[in-house]
Write a protein that holds these residues in place. Sequence first.
Motif, PDB file in Angstrom:
ATOM      1  N   LYS A  48      -6.558   1.571  -4.165  1.00 19.18           N
ATOM      2  CA  LYS A  48      -6.447   2.376  -2.893  1.00 19.18           C
ATOM      3  C   LYS A  48      -7.154   3.638  -3.232  1.00 19.18           C
ATOM      4  O   LYS A  48      -7.716   4.043  -4.665  1.00 19.18           O
ATOM      5  CB  LYS A  48      -5.332   2.404  -3.307  1.00 19.18           C
ATOM      6  CG  LYS A  48      -4.591   3.268  -2.035  1.00 19.18           C
ATOM      7  CD  LYS A  48      -3.717   2.976  -2.296  1.00 19.18           C
ATOM      8  CE  LYS A  48      -2.067   4.538  -1.090  1.00 19.18           C
ATOM      9  NZ  LYS A  48      -1.020   4.523  -1.891  1.00 19.18           N
TER      10      LYS A  48
ATOM     11  N   TYR B 240     -10.225   1.898   0.268  1.00 18.89           N
ATOM     12  CA  TYR B 240     -10.181   0.820  -0.633  1.00 18.89           C
ATOM     13  C   TYR B 240     -11.572  -0.020  -1.079  1.00 18.89           C
ATOM     14  O   TYR B 240     -12.041   0.768  -0.507  1.00 18.89           O
ATOM     15  CB  TYR B 240      -9.383  -0.705  -0.328  1.00 18.89           C
ATOM     16  CG  TYR B 240      -9.836  -1.281   0.494  1.00 18.89           C
ATOM     17  CD1 TYR B 240     -10.299  -2.759   0.009  1.00 18.89           C
ATOM     18  CD2 TYR B 240     -10.183  -1.001   1.765  1.00 18.89           C
ATOM     19  CE1 TYR B 240     -10.818  -3.807   0.758  1.00 18.89           C
ATOM     20  CE2 TYR B 240     -10.562  -2.273   2.725  1.00 18.89           C
ATOM     21  CZ  TYR B 240     -10.697  -3.750   1.989  1.00 18.89           C
ATOM     22  OH  TYR B 240     -11.440  -4.247   2.749  1.00 18.89           O
TER      23      TYR B 240
ATOM     24  N   ILE C 110       0.495  -1.229  -0.206  1.00 17.76           N
ATOM     25  CA  ILE C 110      -0.043   0.058  -0.051  1.00 17.76           C
ATOM     26  C   ILE C 110       0.691   1.124  -0.019  1.00 17.76           C
ATOM     27  O   ILE C 110       0.247   2.121  -0.649  1.00 17.76           O
ATOM     28  CB  ILE C 110      -0.897  -0.151   1.263  1.00 17.76           C
ATOM     29  CG1 ILE C 110      -1.782  -1.135   0.615  1.00 17.76           C
ATOM     30  CG2 ILE C 110      -1.640   0.938   1.376  1.00 17.76           C
ATOM     31  CD1 ILE C 110      -2.627  -1.519   1.850  1.00 17.76           C
TER      32      ILE C 110
ATOM     33  N   PHE D 188      -5.335  -2.450   4.986  1.00 15.83           N
ATOM     34  CA  PHE D 188      -5.854  -0.941   4.878  1.00 15.83           C
ATOM     35  C   PHE D 188      -6.457  -0.198   6.143  1.00 15.83           C
ATOM     36  O   PHE D 188      -6.316   0.837   6.304  1.00 15.83           O
ATOM     37  CB  PHE D 188      -6.701  -1.047   3.800  1.00 15.83           C
ATOM     38  CG  PHE D 188      -6.587  -1.474   2.316  1.00 15.83           C
ATOM     39  CD1 PHE D 188      -5.965   0.086   1.113  1.00 15.83           C
ATOM     40  CD2 PHE D 188      -6.527  -2.513   1.428  1.00 15.83           C
ATOM     41  CE1 PHE D 188      -6.034  -0.369   0.278  1.00 15.83           C
ATOM     42  CE2 PHE D 188      -5.487  -2.738   0.485  1.00 15.83           C
ATOM     43  CZ  PHE D 188      -5.856  -1.659  -0.133  1.00 15.83           C
TER      44      PHE D 188
END
Length: 398
Positions: free
Chosen positions: A396, A365, A327, A358
Amino acid sequence: MKSVVELKVKANAIRNYQNGYPLITKDTIKNVEVLKEEGNIVHLTDDSNQFIAKGYYGKQNKGIGWILTRNKNTKIDYSFFKNKILIAINKRQSYYDDLQTNAFRIFNGEGDGVGGFTIDYYDGYYVINWYSEGIYAYKEQVIRVLDELGDYKAIYEKKRFDTKGQYLDDDDFVKGERGEFPIIVTENGIRYAAYLNDGAMTGIFLDQHDVRKAIRDRYAKGKHVLNTFSYTGAFSVAAALGGAEKTTSVDLAKRSKSKTIEQFSVNGIDYEAQDIRVMDVFDYFKYAKRKNLKFDLIILDPPSFARSKKHTFSTAKDYPALLKDTIEITDKNGVIVASTNNATFGMKKFKGFVEKAFKEMKVGYSILEEFRLPGDFMVHKDFPQGNYLKVLVIQKKN
């Protein structure tokens, strides 16, 4: 003829076997000590000697054998294997008819009625994977079926059943005319160099063909692409053919560079315009962060378990941390293709890994697509563990 051994099933497991569960496991059998020779036919019975199912004894990492039929009178002979294999091949007719594809699976173990072995087709070559000595005892019947089908170039085999769980390294050739390797196969119009005589892996994982197509057709155009644990660079090739601005392939194995160059070359792609790194993926993440590198599309397809000098990685334990590293170097609105072939957990848990990563990174996301095993990898409806592949295409959000 194989001798028949009677196995007494524990009371709490009888219903599962009656309902179709195909894997025979040690913890469900009362008298495992009677099992001596792999390949023996087994009859599963209850305490009243009522017949439940018929299978064979063959030790692999999943269990001690597979159920083949719930009919006591069915003979496990050449005709049995012929029937199963022909039914399986008929189900794959669309793959045979596809002019853009000539490499696919034609028999997928328990998904096609006989657990413990698979058969793949590579442009006229058959590759049989045997996962236990028990099923290998039936090699003659399987080869005879392929002989009767005819019109093949050669048969190769992979014996994957030694005591340490490692691939048995001996001659893979069975019969026919030995191939000149690599052979060049096509998958959705993409060319791949395959080696059928070089250890357990051939250079391409056939179960990912739908994912490679999606990357080429929907996600790669104009993107900077990072392919981690890249093996022979198959995802990178798909991305490049889909119009990626540049691909970076990272794998620790030294031979991955020459193999990736080869895959680019057979597709007419200038490999010098791509970035191919032989290094630990986790070290590459650190390097990318130091250099402030960002990617529009990152592919994560790690092995279930891997060990290097610096790191030990297990998907069941470490996938969220891997995602967090990913990420960080994914550009805004970038896409992560997260994949695992670990059969010990399901899609729900895998989505939980994504949510955890996340959330901890405080990043939004959305899941754009998900993939399971493709149509040629038939799955047994009562054996969800057999549907091992889990792929999520994640965007993302900020």
